[in-house]
Scaffold this motif. Structure first.
Motif, PDB file in Angstrom:
ATOM      1  N   PHE A   1      16.798  -0.835   2.840  1.00  0.00           N
ATOM      2  CA  PHE A   1      15.745  -0.620   3.822  1.00  0.00           C
ATOM      3  C   PHE A   1      14.446  -0.372   3.073  1.00  0.00           C
ATOM      4  CE2 PHE A   1      13.081   1.862   6.646  1.00  0.00           C
ATOM      5  CZ  PHE A   1      13.106   1.043   7.763  1.00  0.00           C
ATOM      6  N   PRO A   2      13.408  -1.157   3.278  1.00  0.00           N
ATOM      7  CA  PRO A   2      13.361  -2.219   4.270  1.00  0.00           C
ATOM      8  C   PRO A   2      14.333  -3.346   3.944  1.00  0.00           C
ATOM      9  CG  PRO A   2      11.454  -2.355   2.841  1.00  0.00           C
ATOM     10  CD  PRO A   2      12.170  -1.085   2.473  1.00  0.00           C
ATOM     11  N   TYR A   3      14.682  -4.087   4.970  1.00  0.00           N
ATOM     12  CA  TYR A   3      15.769  -5.059   4.909  1.00  0.00           C
ATOM     13  C   TYR A   3      15.369  -6.379   4.266  1.00  0.00           C
ATOM     14  CZ  TYR A   3      12.992  -6.264   8.967  1.00  0.00           C
ATOM     15  OH  TYR A   3      11.925  -6.548   9.784  1.00  0.00           O
ATOM     16  N   PHE A   4      14.088  -6.544   3.929  1.00  0.00           N
ATOM     17  CA  PHE A   4      13.618  -7.821   3.390  1.00  0.00           C
ATOM     18  C   PHE A   4      13.377  -7.696   1.894  1.00  0.00           C
ATOM     19  CE2 PHE A   4      10.631 -11.119   2.256  1.00  0.00           C
ATOM     20  CZ  PHE A   4      11.084 -12.221   2.970  1.00  0.00           C
ATOM     21  N   LEU A   5      13.939  -8.656   1.145  1.00  0.00           N
ATOM     22  CA  LEU A   5      13.722  -8.690  -0.306  1.00  0.00           C
ATOM     23  C   LEU A   5      13.798 -10.130  -0.788  1.00  0.00           C
ATOM     24  CD1 LEU A   5      16.831  -9.218  -1.289  1.00  0.00           C
ATOM     25  CD2 LEU A   5      16.990  -6.741  -1.302  1.00  0.00           C
ATOM     26  N   TYR A   6      13.492 -10.296  -2.063  1.00  0.00           N
ATOM     27  CA  TYR A   6      13.569 -11.607  -2.715  1.00  0.00           C
ATOM     28  C   TYR A   6      14.730 -11.561  -3.707  1.00  0.00           C
ATOM     29  CZ  TYR A   6       8.842 -11.964  -0.842  1.00  0.00           C
ATOM     30  OH  TYR A   6       7.751 -11.978  -0.001  1.00  0.00           O
ATOM     31  N   ARG A   7      15.553 -12.609  -3.718  1.00  0.00           N
ATOM     32  CA  ARG A   7      16.698 -12.615  -4.608  1.00  0.00           C
ATOM     33  C   ARG A   7      16.914 -14.001  -5.202  1.00  0.00           C
ATOM     34  NH1 ARG A   7      22.663 -12.706  -2.627  1.00  0.00           N
ATOM     35  NH2 ARG A   7      22.658 -13.797  -4.624  1.00  0.00           N
ATOM     36  N   GLY A   8      17.592 -14.013  -6.333  1.00  0.00           N
ATOM     37  CA  GLY A   8      17.913 -15.280  -6.977  1.00  0.00           C
ATOM     38  C   GLY A   8      19.310 -15.750  -6.590  1.00  0.00           C
ATOM     39  N   TYR A   9      19.563 -17.039  -6.850  1.00  0.00           N
ATOM     40  CA  TYR A   9      20.873 -17.617  -6.559  1.00  0.00           C
ATOM     41  C   TYR A   9      21.412 -18.446  -7.721  1.00  0.00           C
ATOM     42  CZ  TYR A   9      20.322 -16.265  -1.670  1.00  0.00           C
ATOM     43  OH  TYR A   9      20.167 -15.535  -0.511  1.00  0.00           O
ATOM     44  N   SER A  10      20.636 -18.595  -8.792  1.00  0.00           N
ATOM     45  CA  SER A  10      21.127 -19.399  -9.913  1.00  0.00           C
ATOM     46  C   SER A  10      21.011 -18.657 -11.247  1.00  0.00           C
ATOM     47  CB  SER A  10      20.371 -20.730  -9.989  1.00  0.00           C
ATOM     48  OG  SER A  10      18.986 -20.523 -10.236  1.00  0.00           O
ATOM     49  N   LEU A  11      19.898 -18.014 -11.513  1.00  0.00           N
ATOM     50  CA  LEU A  11      19.692 -17.320 -12.780  1.00  0.00           C
ATOM     51  C   LEU A  11      20.412 -15.977 -12.754  1.00  0.00           C
ATOM     52  CD1 LEU A  11      16.319 -17.120 -14.649  1.00  0.00           C
ATOM     53  CD2 LEU A  11      17.794 -15.121 -14.494  1.00  0.00           C
ATOM     54  N   LYS A  12      21.229 -15.724 -13.784  1.00  0.00           N
ATOM     55  CA  LYS A  12      21.967 -14.461 -13.872  1.00  0.00           C
ATOM     56  C   LYS A  12      21.602 -13.715 -15.154  1.00  0.00           C
ATOM     57  CE  LYS A  12      26.177 -15.087 -11.132  1.00  0.00           C
ATOM     58  NZ  LYS A  12      27.672 -15.006 -11.170  1.00  0.00           N
ATOM     59  N   GLY A  13      21.715 -12.390 -15.098  1.00  0.00           N
ATOM     60  CA  GLY A  13      21.405 -11.564 -16.242  1.00  0.00           C
ATOM     61  C   GLY A  13      22.467 -11.653 -17.322  1.00  0.00           C
ATOM     62  N   LYS A  14      22.025 -11.617 -18.589  1.00  0.00           N
ATOM     63  CA  LYS A  14      22.933 -11.661 -19.732  1.00  0.00           C
ATOM     64  C   LYS A  14      22.534 -10.578 -20.739  1.00  0.00           C
ATOM     65  CE  LYS A  14      23.578 -16.698 -19.413  1.00  0.00           C
ATOM     66  NZ  LYS A  14      23.417 -17.995 -20.131  1.00  0.00           N
ATOM     67  N   THR A  15      23.526 -10.076 -21.468  1.00  0.00           N
ATOM     68  CA  THR A  15      23.254  -9.076 -22.499  1.00  0.00           C
ATOM     69  C   THR A  15      22.267  -9.632 -23.525  1.00  0.00           C
ATOM     70  OG1 THR A  15      25.446  -8.102 -22.268  1.00  0.00           O
ATOM     71  CG2 THR A  15      24.273  -7.668 -24.322  1.00  0.00           C
ATOM     72  N   GLY A  16      21.224  -8.879 -23.812  1.00  0.00           N
ATOM     73  CA  GLY A  16      20.216  -9.314 -24.771  1.00  0.00           C
ATOM     74  C   GLY A  16      19.162 -10.220 -24.196  1.00  0.00           C
ATOM     75  N   GLY A  17      19.296 -10.597 -22.933  1.00  0.00           N
ATOM     76  CA  GLY A  17      18.329 -11.493 -22.309  1.00  0.00           C
ATOM     77  C   GLY A  17      17.014 -10.803 -22.004  1.00  0.00           C
ATOM     78  N   ASN A  18      15.923 -11.567 -22.078  1.00  0.00           N
ATOM     79  CA  ASN A  18      14.589 -11.080 -21.706  1.00  0.00           C
ATOM     80  C   ASN A  18      14.130 -11.824 -20.458  1.00  0.00           C
ATOM     81  OD1 ASN A  18      13.718  -9.220 -24.006  1.00  0.00           O
ATOM     82  ND2 ASN A  18      14.362 -11.035 -25.125  1.00  0.00           N
ATOM     83  N   TYR A  19      13.569 -11.091 -19.516  1.00  0.00           N
ATOM     84  CA  TYR A  19      13.261 -11.671 -18.215  1.00  0.00           C
ATOM     85  C   TYR A  19      11.841 -11.324 -17.784  1.00  0.00           C
ATOM     86  CZ  TYR A  19      18.238 -12.179 -18.442  1.00  0.00           C
ATOM     87  OH  TYR A  19      19.494 -12.506 -18.871  1.00  0.00           O
ATOM     88  N   LYS A  20      11.073 -12.365 -17.512  1.00  0.00           N
ATOM     89  CA  LYS A  20       9.692 -12.191 -17.066  1.00  0.00           C
ATOM     90  C   LYS A  20       9.626 -12.366 -15.553  1.00  0.00           C
ATOM     91  CE  LYS A  20       7.458 -13.647 -21.370  1.00  0.00           C
ATOM     92  NZ  LYS A  20       6.497 -14.578 -21.994  1.00  0.00           N
ATOM     93  N   LEU A  21       8.892 -11.479 -14.933  1.00  0.00           N
ATOM     94  CA  LEU A  21       8.705 -11.497 -13.482  1.00  0.00           C
ATOM     95  C   LEU A  21       7.248 -11.769 -13.164  1.00  0.00           C
ATOM     96  CD1 LEU A  21       9.674 -10.793 -10.529  1.00  0.00           C
ATOM     97  CD2 LEU A  21       8.946  -8.443 -11.044  1.00  0.00           C
ATOM     98  N   LYS A  22       7.012 -12.631 -12.178  1.00  0.00           N
ATOM     99  CA  LYS A  22       5.655 -12.869 -11.682  1.00  0.00           C
ATOM    100  C   LYS A  22       5.696 -12.851 -10.157  1.00  0.00           C
ATOM    101  CE  LYS A  22       2.805 -15.947 -13.472  1.00  0.00           C
ATOM    102  NZ  LYS A  22       2.121 -17.238 -13.808  1.00  0.00           N
ATOM    103  N   VAL A  23       4.799 -12.073  -9.571  1.00  0.00           N
ATOM    104  CA  VAL A  23       4.665 -11.999  -8.117  1.00  0.00           C
ATOM    105  C   VAL A  23       3.254 -12.430  -7.758  1.00  0.00           C
ATOM    106  CG1 VAL A  23       4.715 -10.505  -6.091  1.00  0.00           C
ATOM    107  CG2 VAL A  23       6.357 -10.130  -7.946  1.00  0.00           C
ATOM    108  N   GLU A  24       3.137 -13.451  -6.911  1.00  0.00           N
ATOM    109  CA  GLU A  24       1.840 -13.973  -6.496  1.00  0.00           C
ATOM    110  C   GLU A  24       1.713 -13.846  -4.982  1.00  0.00           C
ATOM    111  OE1 GLU A  24       0.900 -17.739  -9.087  1.00  0.00           O
ATOM    112  OE2 GLU A  24       3.080 -17.625  -8.794  1.00  0.00           O
ATOM    113  N   TYR A  25       0.594 -13.226  -4.555  1.00  0.00           N
ATOM    114  CA  TYR A  25       0.411 -13.032  -3.117  1.00  0.00           C
ATOM    115  C   TYR A  25      -1.070 -12.806  -2.821  1.00  0.00           C
ATOM    116  CZ  TYR A  25       0.695 -11.042   1.561  1.00  0.00           C
ATOM    117  OH  TYR A  25       0.525 -10.799   2.902  1.00  0.00           O
ATOM    118  N   ALA A  26      -1.603 -13.598  -1.900  1.00  0.00           N
ATOM    119  CA  ALA A  26      -2.978 -13.439  -1.397  1.00  0.00           C
ATOM    120  C   ALA A  26      -4.000 -13.348  -2.527  1.00  0.00           C
ATOM    121  CB  ALA A  26      -3.057 -12.202  -0.497  1.00  0.00           C
ATOM    122  N   GLY A  27      -3.842 -14.189  -3.536  1.00  0.00           N
ATOM    123  CA  GLY A  27      -4.785 -14.212  -4.639  1.00  0.00           C
ATOM    124  C   GLY A  27      -4.539 -13.154  -5.701  1.00  0.00           C
ATOM    125  N   ASN A  28      -3.497 -12.347  -5.539  1.00  0.00           N
ATOM    126  CA  ASN A  28      -3.148 -11.307  -6.508  1.00  0.00           C
ATOM    127  C   ASN A  28      -1.938 -11.737  -7.327  1.00  0.00           C
ATOM    128  OD1 ASN A  28      -4.924  -8.894  -5.583  1.00  0.00           O
ATOM    129  ND2 ASN A  28      -3.969  -9.639  -3.694  1.00  0.00           N
TER     130      ASN A  28
END
Length: 281
Positions: free
Chosen positions: A94-121
């Motif tokens: 809650f809140p009940y809305f989120l963003y999720r992946g369906y193909s990329l999975k986490g691995k030991t030692g992996g590095n993961y970059k996140l980018k969120v784009e919204y309304a010019g931000n």
């Protein structure tokens, strides 16, 4: 994992309270995004994106629905694969809305970059998933009124700098809850064995009423997670704010140590988790 909305909501409160503490009048409201994202070993990334509210806003169900950001572009990359996460409803949170992946999975030692784009931000963050550290043993000690206190023991790996986070929940419950003093830094026990007497954390950060023990016969799920330094620094500063908030003589002295770059606050964190099922007896 934990009930993420309780944490996101408290991040909003902490952020706004901190901005007002040192002024006689409330600070001018500055819109900011509040982000909580996670990727676990062998699981997909999940990201919740909301925005903050003015400190004195009356909060009801309609107002809470409006803080949810539903149309952001949320991208996660491991340096080889890049996935645009899908916005979806998930009643475990809650809140009940989120963003999720369906193909990329986490691995030991992996590095993961996140980018969120919204309304010019644009908001960006980076995290990694450390090695798993197993719990060596889990046991309970009897307390008054048919209650039991959880205890755990594990051996820290001397060759690595390690940070940990501990959660519990009853088997019938949906979400893991961080224990009291859930965060551990191996600065003082590097390469050594550590034994912890574990107290359950409250179901909500907005109440101080909770029972730190389990009932005899409870089926308890224990989750032990390795986290990167940025995750530890955020959750430890968050923990400090929760503890300070319950003490009227102690105020906020520093901001949350977010790893979010851009007009926002929050955490993007990798977890190397192991879950154990035990009976309180």
């Amino acid at each position: 994992m934990m009930n993420y909305w309780r944490n996101v909501f408290y991040i909003v409160v902490v952020l706004l309270t901190y901005s007002c503490k040192k002024e006689e009048k409330p600070a001018v409201y500055k819109p900011r995004f509040v982000l909580e994202g996670w990727i676990e070993k062998d699981d997909y990334p999940y990201v919740i994106v909301t925005h903050n509210l003015p400190f004195f806003t009356a909060i009801d169900s309609a107002q809470l629905a409006e803080v949810i950001i539903r149309y952001a572009k949320v991208t996660v990359s491991d340096g080889v694969e890049t996935e645009v996460l899908t916005g979806t409803t998930d009643k475990r949170y809650f809140p009940y809305f989120l963003y999720r992946g369906y193909s990329l999975k986490g691995k030991t030692g992996g590095n993961y970059k996140l980018k969120v784009e919204y309304a010019g931000n644009t908001l960006e963050a980076e995290t990694s998933i450390p090695k798993r550290t197993p719990l060596d043993s889990i046991w309970f000690v009897s307390k008054p009124k048919n209650t039991m206190q959880l205890n755990v023991r594990f051996k820290d790996a001397a060759e690595d700098k390690n940070y940990y986070r501990l959660y519990t929940k009853l088997e019938r419950e949906k979400s893991f809850i961080p224990t009291l003093l859930a965060n551990q830094n191996d600065q003082y026990f590097n390469g050594k064995e550590l034994r912890l007497q574990v107290n359950r954390g409250p179901e909500s950060n907005l109440t101080s009423k909770h029972d730190p023990y389990f009932i005899k016969g409870d089926t308890v799920m224990v989750k032990f997670s390795g986290i990167p330094q940025t995750g530890f620094e955020f959750w430890n500063s968050f923990q400090d704010e929760v503890l300070n908030g319950s003490n009227p003589l102690v105020g906020s002295t520093k901001a949350l140590k977010t790893n979010i770059k851009g007009p926002g606050v929050g955490i993007w964190c990798g977890y190397a988790s192991t879950v154990y099922r035990v009976i309180a007896k």
